[in-house]
Design a protein around this motif. Sequence first.
Motif, PDB file in Angstrom:
ATOM      1  N   SER A  37      24.436  -2.413  -6.714  1.00 58.77           N
ATOM      2  CA  SER A  37      25.093  -1.110  -6.834  1.00 58.77           C
ATOM      3  C   SER A  37      25.170  -0.690  -8.291  1.00 58.77           C
ATOM      4  N   SER A  38      25.532   0.562  -8.506  1.00 59.01           N
ATOM      5  CA  SER A  38      25.669   1.061  -9.877  1.00 59.01           C
ATOM      6  C   SER A  38      26.765   0.298 -10.630  1.00 59.01           C
ATOM      7  N   ALA A  39      27.821  -0.142  -9.913  1.00 58.89           N
ATOM      8  CA  ALA A  39      28.894  -0.902 -10.560  1.00 58.89           C
ATOM      9  C   ALA A  39      28.382  -2.261 -11.038  1.00 58.89           C
ATOM     10  N   VAL A  40      27.570  -2.909 -10.214  1.00 53.66           N
ATOM     11  CA  VAL A  40      27.002  -4.200 -10.608  1.00 53.66           C
ATOM     12  C   VAL A  40      26.042  -4.015 -11.782  1.00 53.66           C
ATOM     13  N   ASP A  43      28.000  -3.545 -14.973  1.00 51.89           N
ATOM     14  CA  ASP A  43      28.619  -4.776 -15.476  1.00 51.89           C
ATOM     15  C   ASP A  43      27.573  -5.687 -16.102  1.00 51.89           C
ATOM     16  N   ILE A  44      26.404  -5.806 -15.452  1.00 56.07           N
ATOM     17  CA  ILE A  44      25.325  -6.620 -16.023  1.00 56.07           C
ATOM     18  C   ILE A  44      24.861  -6.034 -17.347  1.00 56.07           C
ATOM     19  N   ALA A  45      24.720  -4.717 -17.398  1.00 54.39           N
ATOM     20  CA  ALA A  45      24.275  -4.063 -18.634  1.00 54.39           C
ATOM     21  C   ALA A  45      25.262  -4.302 -19.773  1.00 54.39           C
ATOM     22  N   ALA A 269      26.613 -11.201 -12.362  1.00 47.96           N
ATOM     23  CA  ALA A 269      26.284 -11.122 -10.944  1.00 47.96           C
ATOM     24  C   ALA A 269      27.256 -11.946 -10.106  1.00 47.96           C
ATOM     25  N   LEU A 270      27.626 -13.126 -10.597  1.00 45.66           N
ATOM     26  CA  LEU A 270      28.562 -13.965  -9.852  1.00 45.66           C
ATOM     27  C   LEU A 270      29.933 -13.315  -9.722  1.00 45.66           C
ATOM     28  N   ARG A 271      30.294 -12.509 -10.706  1.00 44.95           N
ATOM     29  CA  ARG A 271      31.570 -11.790 -10.602  1.00 44.95           C
ATOM     30  C   ARG A 271      31.562 -10.806  -9.433  1.00 44.95           C
ATOM     31  N   HIS A 272      30.383 -10.394  -9.014  1.00 43.74           N
ATOM     32  CA  HIS A 272      30.241  -9.436  -7.913  1.00 43.74           C
ATOM     33  C   HIS A 272      29.667 -10.101  -6.660  1.00 43.74           C
ATOM     34  N   ALA A 273      29.863 -11.406  -6.533  1.00 41.19           N
ATOM     35  CA  ALA A 273      29.271 -12.135  -5.408  1.00 41.19           C
ATOM     36  C   ALA A 273      29.606 -11.520  -4.053  1.00 41.19           C
TER      37      ALA A 273
END
Length: 365
Positions: A37-40, A43-45, A269-273
């Motif tokens: 998603s745009s939120a993920v 966060d990665i960016a 990514a793990l924060r958004h598992a």
Amino acid sequence: MTWPPLREELRGIEPYGAPQLDVPVQLNVNENPYGPSSAVVADIATAVAHAATTLNRYPDREFLALRTALAAYLTPDGGGTAVAPEQVWAANGSNEIMLQLLQAFGGPGRTAVSFAPTYSMYPEYARDTSTRWVAGHRASDYSVDLDAARALIETERPSVVLLPSPNNPTGTALPQHAVSALCETVGDDGIVVVDEAYGEFRREGVPSALALLPAHRNLVVTRTMSKAFAGAGLRLGYLAADPAICDAIRVVRLPYHLSTVTQAAALAALRHAPELLGRVDDLRAERDATVTWLREQGLEVADSDANFVLFGTFADRHAVWQNLLDHGVLIRETGPDGWLRVSVGTADEMAEFRDALTHTLKELP
């Protein structure tokens, strides 16, 4: 003299690779069809941008923050026993994990064993590490014949046994009692690697081998962020095992092998598992519906606990593959003779696959 002066056993060998073709429906390499998603992405960016400020320094060689996060993620599958950070190791995809395991525990004078049909890269890892390769055979339903497997291990005395569960290309999962039995057969002479690259797609009630770690110090369970996590482009694979196995891998790993950028992106990514794994149930349902539909067409279909389905059999599977491609659907020509493998895509993509296969079955003799 033939140029270049390549190792003799590598001459004439084609490199591994599935076709990468620009077609409307791509269902050939078991990717997760649902992107982040745009939120993920944001966060990665942000995490990568922060990591970029330190790129003049080498990355954390032990990547303890990432190992801690991966251990926490794995713990629920551990059967009530927490997975500790010192039990976890990570690398650039589970391909590198496997290569490191063969570098550490295989090599000249040693043997690796698996049971065909199985993942086509296993013999290549063995070849690249000068490890002798022996392939046993699975039963007709693609399960592992436990008596035959134990007999082969007792004969060959391998230092590495590779057991994908779910198996690629068949999707067959391995029961825990079989893993335990093979760990006991191998004993301290080697390690047993249960490759759970597709582990998150297991059907309800099918346990992970992670729960067996406390009972078998020679057991290694590998995972990846490429499949369920929709991180094929991230290139992050990891394992859980006895800490002594992780320590042994340190001897063969390349210095600073896991980049700062990779570590930052994987942690984000793990924060958004929960979100990234949120489509797993949808893909399971689509897989099961695909199995049912293929059987209704009179085809043979292997039971699957993965995000793909193996089906057949065809007198000329390449003709079927090509006809599907001509209809804009790319699947994989792999597995036993006469069989094909389709990755599970979105509902719309699977509808396109069914339509293309229906036309193909009518058009081909």
